[in-house]
Design a protein around this motif. Structure first.
Motif, PDB file in Angstrom:
ATOM      1  N   ASP A  98     -29.213 -16.442 -74.317  1.00 50.46           N
ATOM      2  CA  ASP A  98     -30.600 -16.573 -74.777  1.00 50.46           C
ATOM      3  C   ASP A  98     -30.769 -17.783 -75.682  1.00 50.46           C
ATOM      4  O   ASP A  98     -31.766 -18.511 -75.603  1.00 50.46           O
TER       5      ASP A  98
ATOM      6  N   THR B  29     -33.865  -9.109 -81.634  1.00 46.92           N
ATOM      7  CA  THR B  29     -34.110  -9.502 -80.245  1.00 46.92           C
ATOM      8  C   THR B  29     -35.426  -8.944 -79.730  1.00 46.92           C
ATOM      9  O   THR B  29     -36.160  -9.623 -79.002  1.00 46.92           O
TER      10      THR B  29
ATOM     11  N   ASN C 294     -32.409 -15.950 -82.004  1.00 49.01           N
ATOM     12  CA  ASN C 294     -31.107 -15.794 -81.352  1.00 49.01           C
ATOM     13  C   ASN C 294     -29.955 -16.179 -82.267  1.00 49.01           C
ATOM     14  O   ASN C 294     -28.897 -15.545 -82.262  1.00 49.01           O
TER      15      ASN C 294
ATOM     16  N   VAL D 115     -26.862 -12.794 -75.966  1.00 46.14           N
ATOM     17  CA  VAL D 115     -27.596 -13.525 -77.000  1.00 46.14           C
ATOM     18  C   VAL D 115     -27.206 -15.008 -76.981  1.00 46.14           C
ATOM     19  O   VAL D 115     -28.044 -15.882 -77.221  1.00 46.14           O
TER      20      VAL D 115
END
Length: 319
Positions: free
Chosen positions: A173, A39, A146, A170
């Motif tokens: 995202d 990330t 991701n 996540v």
């Protein structure tokens, strides 16, 4: 399981079945560490992309990813703190660090979501130009990163609030990266610049409900609410079915951390139990009841056994 007699002559029972829980294990920390590395790398790439393209969607997704990077760092630290043993000062150790970490992540996510809504509406009125091809490249980079992070976290997402929070962030995202990609394609093929603002609003809509739910769940634990899935009225009814039990009051249940529900109660039993040795079996039956007869199984329970006359000596708040 052990039991003994308090200084007031009443039986107190404690079962100590908690052992640190799945949320503090090395596997969970490894997942968080790998997800953090991925990330953080994607965040740097998207930050560069946001500066180069001027895209709201990419900017919001980058800001969201910044909270993910910080959140994963906090979660990783909380998972390590949770492994520290209890002490006389902190009797649960740092088991609740995961709740504080999840609460902080949820609060930051809410702030990012509100900003995205405000800025998105503003850009719908006066759209700023964003290059479609550049958006597409950085959107794909974000999506790939991701997806890899999701695969790392997927196996442990139900183990704790921390891993659940990290997984949800996540997921958001990844969906945000999809929105960026769609906006890039629309801009590149039609020239409709408002697609960038729409994508930013979509990301905000994805962020806010999940952040609010995580905030509510974390706050519920800190407020020591009854654990989800536990019906205290049903628990009371089952305890009253135990032989020799006449009354149950001062019944409390809460969740210390993931996988660690606790329950305590004052239980009035027949006076004869204190004379013929029946109190210990009653205590065993009570603890066995809460540990085996419900969907939420409580292995850490505390019961105070008392005669009916003891009610005269208790504060009126014991009900």
């Amino acid at each position: 399981m052990s039991h003994g007699h308090g200084p007031d002559g009443h039986n107190h029972g404690h079962s100590h079945g908690h052992d640190g829980g799945a949320h503090g294990d090395a596997g969970g920390r490894r997942r968080l560490a790998v997800a953090f590395g991925i990330t953080a790398s994607v965040f740097v790439a998207q930050a560069v992309g946001a500066l180069l393209t001027g895209s709201l969607a990419l900017l919001v997704d980058t800001a969201h990813m910044l909270t993910d990077v910080a959140g994963l760092a906090i979660a990783l630290g909380a998972a390590s703190l949770a492994l520290r043993p209890p002490s006389s000062r902190r009797t649960w150790g740092f088991r609740r660090a995961e709740i504080l970490a999840a609460l902080a992540q949820a609060a930051v996510l809410l702030a990012v979501g509100v900003y995205a809504l405000v800025e998105g509406v503003s850009r719908l009125v006066g759209p700023a130009e964003a290059p479609g091809p550049g958006l597409l490249v950085f959107g794909i980079v974000g999506l790939v990163g991701n997806v890899v992070a999701l695969l790392v976290l997927a196996g442990g997402r139900s183990a704790s609030f921390n891993l659940r929070a990290a997984f949800l962030e996540v997921v958001n995202d990844a969906l945000g990266s999809v929105a960026v990609i769609v906006a890039a394609v629309v801009i590149a093929t039609t020239g409709w610049q408002r697609a960038d603002a729409v994508a930013g609003l979509v990301i905000a809509v994805l962020i806010l409900p999940r952040a609010a739910r995580l905030l509510a769940d974390s706050a519920s634990v800190l407020l020591e609410s009854t654990p989800p899935g536990m019906d205290l009225d049903e628990v009371r009814a089952r305890l009253l079915e135990v032989e020799h039990v006449e009354e149950v009051h001062d019944l409390h249940a809460s969740l210390v951390a993931t996988g660690l529900p606790t329950i305590s109660a004052h239980v009035v039993v027949r006076d004869v139990c204190f004379r013929d040795g029946q109190a210990p079996p009653v205590l065993d039956a009570l603890q066995r009841c809460v540990a085996t007869q419900f969907d939420v199984r409580v292995e850490h329970s505390t019961f105070q056994l008392e005669p009916a006359e003891h009610a005269r000596h208790e504060a009126p708040t014991h009900a």
